[in-house]
Scaffold this motif. Sequence first.
Motif, PDB file in Angstrom:
ATOM      1  N   LEU A  37       0.823  -1.210   0.000  1.00 40.18           N
ATOM      2  CA  LEU A  37       0.000   0.000   0.000  1.00 40.18           C
ATOM      3  C   LEU A  37       0.858   1.262   0.000  1.00 40.18           C
ATOM      4  N   ALA A  38       2.017   1.201   0.638  1.00 42.82           N
ATOM      5  CA  ALA A  38       2.913   2.364   0.640  1.00 42.82           C
ATOM      6  C   ALA A  38       3.369   2.692  -0.780  1.00 42.82           C
ATOM      7  N   ALA A  39       3.535   1.635  -1.611  1.00 44.65           N
ATOM      8  CA  ALA A  39       3.942   1.858  -2.999  1.00 44.65           C
ATOM      9  C   ALA A  39       2.840   2.561  -3.792  1.00 44.65           C
ATOM     10  N   GLU A  40       1.603   2.458  -3.313  1.00 44.68           N
ATOM     11  CA  GLU A  40       0.467   3.088  -3.978  1.00 44.68           C
ATOM     12  C   GLU A  40      -0.046   4.306  -3.195  1.00 44.68           C
ATOM     13  N   TYR A  41       0.757   4.770  -2.273  1.00 45.78           N
ATOM     14  CA  TYR A  41       0.319   5.757  -1.281  1.00 45.78           C
ATOM     15  C   TYR A  41      -0.411   6.957  -1.885  1.00 45.78           C
ATOM     16  N   GLN A  42       0.138   7.531  -2.948  1.00 44.12           N
ATOM     17  CA  GLN A  42      -0.449   8.750  -3.512  1.00 44.12           C
ATOM     18  C   GLN A  42      -1.841   8.531  -4.085  1.00 44.12           C
ATOM     19  N   THR A  43      -2.189   7.303  -4.411  1.00 49.18           N
ATOM     20  CA  THR A  43      -3.502   7.024  -5.004  1.00 49.18           C
ATOM     21  C   THR A  43      -4.518   6.534  -3.978  1.00 49.18           C
ATOM     22  N   LEU A  44      -4.102   6.374  -2.724  1.00 51.34           N
ATOM     23  CA  LEU A  44      -5.002   5.848  -1.698  1.00 51.34           C
ATOM     24  C   LEU A  44      -5.885   6.937  -1.105  1.00 51.34           C
ATOM     25  N   MET A  98       3.491   1.983   9.969  1.00 56.55           N
ATOM     26  CA  MET A  98       4.925   2.226   9.873  1.00 56.55           C
ATOM     27  C   MET A  98       5.476   2.865  11.144  1.00 56.55           C
ATOM     28  N   ARG A  99       4.744   3.828  11.696  1.00 52.23           N
ATOM     29  CA  ARG A  99       5.206   4.504  12.914  1.00 52.23           C
ATOM     30  C   ARG A  99       5.247   3.541  14.103  1.00 52.23           C
ATOM     31  N   LEU A 100       4.259   2.665  14.191  1.00 56.90           N
ATOM     32  CA  LEU A 100       4.250   1.694  15.282  1.00 56.90           C
ATOM     33  C   LEU A 100       5.429   0.732  15.163  1.00 56.90           C
ATOM     34  N   ASN A 101       5.744   0.325  13.930  1.00 53.35           N
ATOM     35  CA  ASN A 101       6.920  -0.526  13.713  1.00 53.35           C
ATOM     36  C   ASN A 101       8.195   0.197  14.117  1.00 53.35           C
ATOM     37  N   GLU A 102       8.296   1.443  13.691  1.00 48.29           N
ATOM     38  CA  GLU A 102       9.475   2.238  14.022  1.00 48.29           C
ATOM     39  C   GLU A 102       9.640   2.357  15.539  1.00 48.29           C
ATOM     40  N   ARG A 103       8.530   2.569  16.233  1.00 52.12           N
ATOM     41  CA  ARG A 103       8.581   2.720  17.691  1.00 52.12           C
ATOM     42  C   ARG A 103       9.013   1.424  18.364  1.00 52.12           C
ATOM     43  N   TRP A 104       8.480   0.294  17.890  1.00 48.83           N
ATOM     44  CA  TRP A 104       8.859  -0.996  18.488  1.00 48.83           C
ATOM     45  C   TRP A 104      10.344  -1.266  18.259  1.00 48.83           C
ATOM     46  N   LEU A 105      10.797  -1.050  17.044  1.00 44.48           N
ATOM     47  CA  LEU A 105      12.213  -1.267  16.744  1.00 44.48           C
ATOM     48  C   LEU A 105      13.105  -0.359  17.577  1.00 44.48           C
ATOM     49  N   LYS A 106      12.715   0.879  17.724  1.00 43.18           N
ATOM     50  CA  LYS A 106      13.508   1.831  18.509  1.00 43.18           C
ATOM     51  C   LYS A 106      13.671   1.344  19.944  1.00 43.18           C
ATOM     52  N   THR A 107      12.599   0.802  20.516  1.00 38.21           N
ATOM     53  CA  THR A 107      12.663   0.284  21.886  1.00 38.21           C
ATOM     54  C   THR A 107      13.639  -0.882  21.986  1.00 38.21           C
ATOM     55  N   VAL A 108      13.571  -1.799  21.021  1.00 37.72           N
ATOM     56  CA  VAL A 108      14.482  -2.954  21.012  1.00 37.72           C
ATOM     57  C   VAL A 108      15.923  -2.489  20.836  1.00 37.72           C
ATOM     58  N   LEU A 109      16.132  -1.552  19.949  1.00 34.35           N
ATOM     59  CA  LEU A 109      17.483  -1.057  19.682  1.00 34.35           C
ATOM     60  C   LEU A 109      18.064  -0.320  20.885  1.00 34.35           C
ATOM     61  N   GLU A 110      17.252   0.448  21.557  1.00 35.61           N
ATOM     62  CA  GLU A 110      17.725   1.143  22.762  1.00 35.61           C
ATOM     63  C   GLU A 110      18.146   0.139  23.823  1.00 35.61           C
ATOM     64  N   LYS A 111      17.353  -0.913  23.994  1.00 36.16           N
ATOM     65  CA  LYS A 111      17.674  -1.943  24.988  1.00 36.16           C
ATOM     66  C   LYS A 111      18.969  -2.660  24.606  1.00 36.16           C
ATOM     67  N   GLY A 112      19.094  -3.013  23.325  1.00 42.13           N
ATOM     68  CA  GLY A 112      20.288  -3.719  22.888  1.00 42.13           C
ATOM     69  C   GLY A 112      21.548  -2.886  23.025  1.00 42.13           C
ATOM     70  N   ARG A 113      21.440  -1.595  22.731  1.00 45.17           N
ATOM     71  CA  ARG A 113      22.613  -0.727  22.876  1.00 45.17           C
ATOM     72  C   ARG A 113      23.001  -0.593  24.338  1.00 45.17           C
ATOM     73  N   ALA A 114      21.997  -0.469  25.214  1.00 43.23           N
ATOM     74  CA  ALA A 114      22.278  -0.339  26.646  1.00 43.23           C
ATOM     75  C   ALA A 114      22.932  -1.599  27.200  1.00 43.23           C
ATOM     76  N   GLU A 115      22.540  -2.760  26.668  1.00 40.37           N
ATOM     77  CA  GLU A 115      23.095  -4.026  27.134  1.00 40.37           C
ATOM     78  C   GLU A 115      24.417  -4.375  26.451  1.00 40.37           C
ATOM     79  N   GLY A 116      24.747  -3.645  25.390  1.00 38.38           N
ATOM     80  CA  GLY A 116      25.981  -3.909  24.666  1.00 38.38           C
ATOM     81  C   GLY A 116      25.875  -5.029  23.655  1.00 38.38           C
ATOM     82  N   THR A 117      24.647  -5.456  23.348  1.00 41.10           N
ATOM     83  CA  THR A 117      24.471  -6.539  22.373  1.00 41.10           C
ATOM     84  C   THR A 117      24.269  -6.008  20.957  1.00 41.10           C
ATOM     85  N   LEU A 118      23.998  -4.709  20.845  1.00 38.85           N
ATOM     86  CA  LEU A 118      23.829  -4.094  19.534  1.00 38.85           C
ATOM     87  C   LEU A 118      24.793  -2.926  19.401  1.00 38.85           C
TER      88      LEU A 118
END
Length: 202
Positions: free
Chosen positions: A110-117, A129-149
Amino acid sequence: MAKVVGDQRAPTVERILDAAEHLVQTRGFNGFSYADLAAELQISKASLHYHFAGKADLGVALIERYTTRFFDALASIDAGDAGAPAKLEAYVDLYSGVLRDKRMCLCGMLAAEYQTLPPPMREAVVRFMRLNERWLKTVLEKGRAEGTLSLTGSPSEAARMILGTLEGAMLVSRPLGESAWFRAATRQMLASVISGDQPSTR
């Protein structure tokens, strides 16, 4: 038993959503009409309009259901005690599973057709997309804090890179017909954020 497209045993609304989801993931939202959908389900267009007054209403319902199911899957990932690297790999596997079924991420298509939706569908795609970004950000913050990312930029930037890589890799691998292309792209993406001393299940 999992429902299949057009399963006569499923309630009408679920049958409509299942069939429409399959059409969007294989043809795109603009690639089918209510007539196509009615023919596939062997029901009348009037029946479709009874449940979903217009195609835009159907589109919003599709995105909302897809978003709910996707985030139920993420909740299952969070429910375990896996570390950040394993969570990222599980996240990639969600996309891999869709591709194995010869489909695309619904919201990526649907993102590829975004302008016609219609505007309500645009808003629903952005929300996914924003919810995905938020979930990933949380995981990445945790991984960086733990030193695994290991991140070269901020967690927000890395989250956008991961989401963009996955959605883009799916689109590129589709015309090439090469799932190996997707796997190579995602391996490189994961390697760029998972610290070298962390074991990978891949």
